[in-house]
Enzyme design. Structure first.
Site, short mmCIF file in Angstrom:
data_model
loop_
_atom_site.label_atom_id
_atom_site.label_comp_id
_atom_site.label_asym_id
_atom_site.label_seq_id
_atom_site.Cartn_x
_atom_site.Cartn_y
_atom_site.Cartn_z
N ARG A 91 42.40 39.39 38.73
CA ARG A 91 41.17 39.78 39.43
C ARG A 91 41.15 41.30 39.55
O ARG A 91 42.18 41.92 39.82
CB ARG A 91 41.11 39.18 40.84
CG ARG A 91 40.73 37.70 40.89
CD ARG A 91 39.27 37.46 40.48
NE ARG A 91 38.91 36.05 40.50
CZ ARG A 91 38.99 35.22 39.48
NH1 ARG A 91 39.44 35.65 38.31
NH2 ARG A 91 38.60 33.97 39.58
N GLU A 104 31.58 42.92 39.02
CA GLU A 104 31.21 42.31 37.73
C GLU A 104 29.73 41.96 37.74
O GLU A 104 29.27 41.32 38.68
CB GLU A 104 32.05 41.05 37.49
CG GLU A 104 33.53 41.40 37.30
CD GLU A 104 34.40 40.19 36.96
OE1 GLU A 104 33.89 39.07 36.87
OE2 GLU A 104 35.61 40.39 36.79
N HIS A 134 35.36 39.53 31.37
CA HIS A 134 35.86 38.32 32.08
C HIS A 134 35.76 37.08 31.18
O HIS A 134 35.10 36.09 31.52
CB HIS A 134 35.08 38.10 33.39
CG HIS A 134 35.85 37.29 34.39
ND1 HIS A 134 35.76 37.48 35.75
CD2 HIS A 134 36.72 36.25 34.23
CE1 HIS A 134 36.55 36.61 36.38
NE2 HIS A 134 37.13 35.86 35.47
#
Ligand code: NAD
Length: 330
Positions: free
Chosen positions: A238, A267, A287
């Site tokens: 993360r 994000e 991601h």
């Protein structure tokens, strides 16, 4: 029959299994209307009311107390993924809302991406690729992974599969975790160490801890100062685990050699995350850790099954807050 909404980008769409399982279970799936993107708390609340929603499939969206209050008790939030940092689990538990997740589904996918990123940053593969696409023919000097030291932070499901994949590649492995596994300690070429030794001695450091209040920005100035200027950082856990402002400083001054980053504090990346992604010695990915057909299939299936099981009165396989299940009197 209950109404289910998917806030997750890929659930039921890219790989339709999630939708099929829900429909077979007698439920109706609503997708996120295009005009609700980008999502925010108010839009989610509006959607829950508009479609009389009783189950939410969640990707990376923040699930706040107000959203949980709107959903109401004896309902379900099903995370399409493993990391639970975006869901207020404590509040859901207080409100008797079941939270499920898919912890096993994407382990291989994330571990394989991690290995790919280690070799990509070592050999500058994406930089060489972009250069040739631009019509250039340049030399890219890389490093071998062979005989290097790899530091793995977090030896849970993903960290240990990364470790398995690396063993046999002729590397030494240092690991750090708050829980020491006997099985891992007994492996050849693997040693549990403290964070200080891990950062000082590793040529590649890869992060596999969840984002919690203890791990929030746990990698910062002190850790980067310990790293060798020739070392690389890989983060597929993360963004919030790393202090991105400090990482930006170390990378832009070449105080560490490079980083490969799949996950970002914001994000899609904005402000410091976006600046970090643009650095020449950074390989950024959006991601994609869990984005393999196989992982998305498993995540979709498990996520939909947890909703079907829940409304059939069966215990979902992966409960994030098992106490609620007991409270519901099953
Ligand atoms: P896991 O729960 O199996 O393992 C996490 C490990 O971290 C555990 O061994 C735990 O003891 C350790 N840990 C927790 N707090 C710690 C601390 N303060 N210091 C040191 N160690 C600590 O989780 P996992 O399945 O291996 O996944 C790890 C993380 O990877 C997830 O939480 C998620 O954030 C991330 N993830 C990312 C993607 C992606 O798409 N990039 C996909 C799946 C998971």
């Amino acid at each position: 029959m209950v109404n289910v909404i998917s806030l997750a980008r890929s659930f039921g769409k890219l790989v339709p299994v999630g939708k099929e399982v829900l429909e077979k279970g007698g439920h109706k799936l609503f997708f996120l209307p295009e005009d609700y993107i980008p999502l925010d708390e108010n839009k989610i609340i509006t959607l829950l009311k508009k479609f009389d929603i009783e189950a939410i499939v969640v990707g990376a969206e923040k699930i706040t107390p107000d959203i949980l209050d709107t959903l109401g008790p004896h309902k379900i939030v099903a995370k399409h993924g493993a990391g639970l940092d975006n869901i207020d689990i404590k509040y859901a538990t207080k409100g008797n809302i079941v939270v499920t997740f898919t912890p096993e589904a994407n382990v291989q996918a994330v571990a394989e991406l991690t290995i790919g990123l280690i070799f990509s940053i070592a050999r500058k593969i994406p930089m060489a690729y972009s250069s040739m696409k631009n019509g250039d023919w340049k030399c890219f000097m890389g490093k071998e992974v062979y005989r290097k030291t790899i530091g793995i932070i977090g030896t849970g499901k993903i960290g240990r599969v990364v470790l398995q994949k690396l063993s046999g590649m002729g590397v030494a492995i240092l690991v750090y975790d708050i829980v020491v596994s006997k099985e891992i300690s007994s492996l050849p070429n693997v040693r549990y160490v403290d964070l200080e030794e891990l950062f000082t001695c590793s040529d590649f450091v890869t992060i596999h801890v969840p984002l919690t209040k203890d791990t929030h920005r746990m990698i910062g100035e002190k850790e980067f100062k310990l790293m060798k200027p020739s070392s690389f950082l890989i983060n597929t856990s993360r963004g919030g685990v790393v202090d991105e402002t400090i990482l930006f400083k170390f990378l832009s001054l070449n105080k560490i050699a490079g980083a490969a980053i799949d996950v970002w504090e914001n994000e899609p990346p904005k402000s410091i995350s976006a600046k970090l992604a643009k650095l020449e010695n950074v390989i950024p990915t959006p991601h994609i850790g869990a984005y393999t057909e196989e992982a998305i299939y498993r995540m979709g299936y498990q996520c939909a099954m947890s909703i079907v099981d829940f409304f059939d009165g069966k215990r979902p396989e992966y409960l994030a807050n098992p106490d609620v299940w007991k409270n519901l009197g099953y």
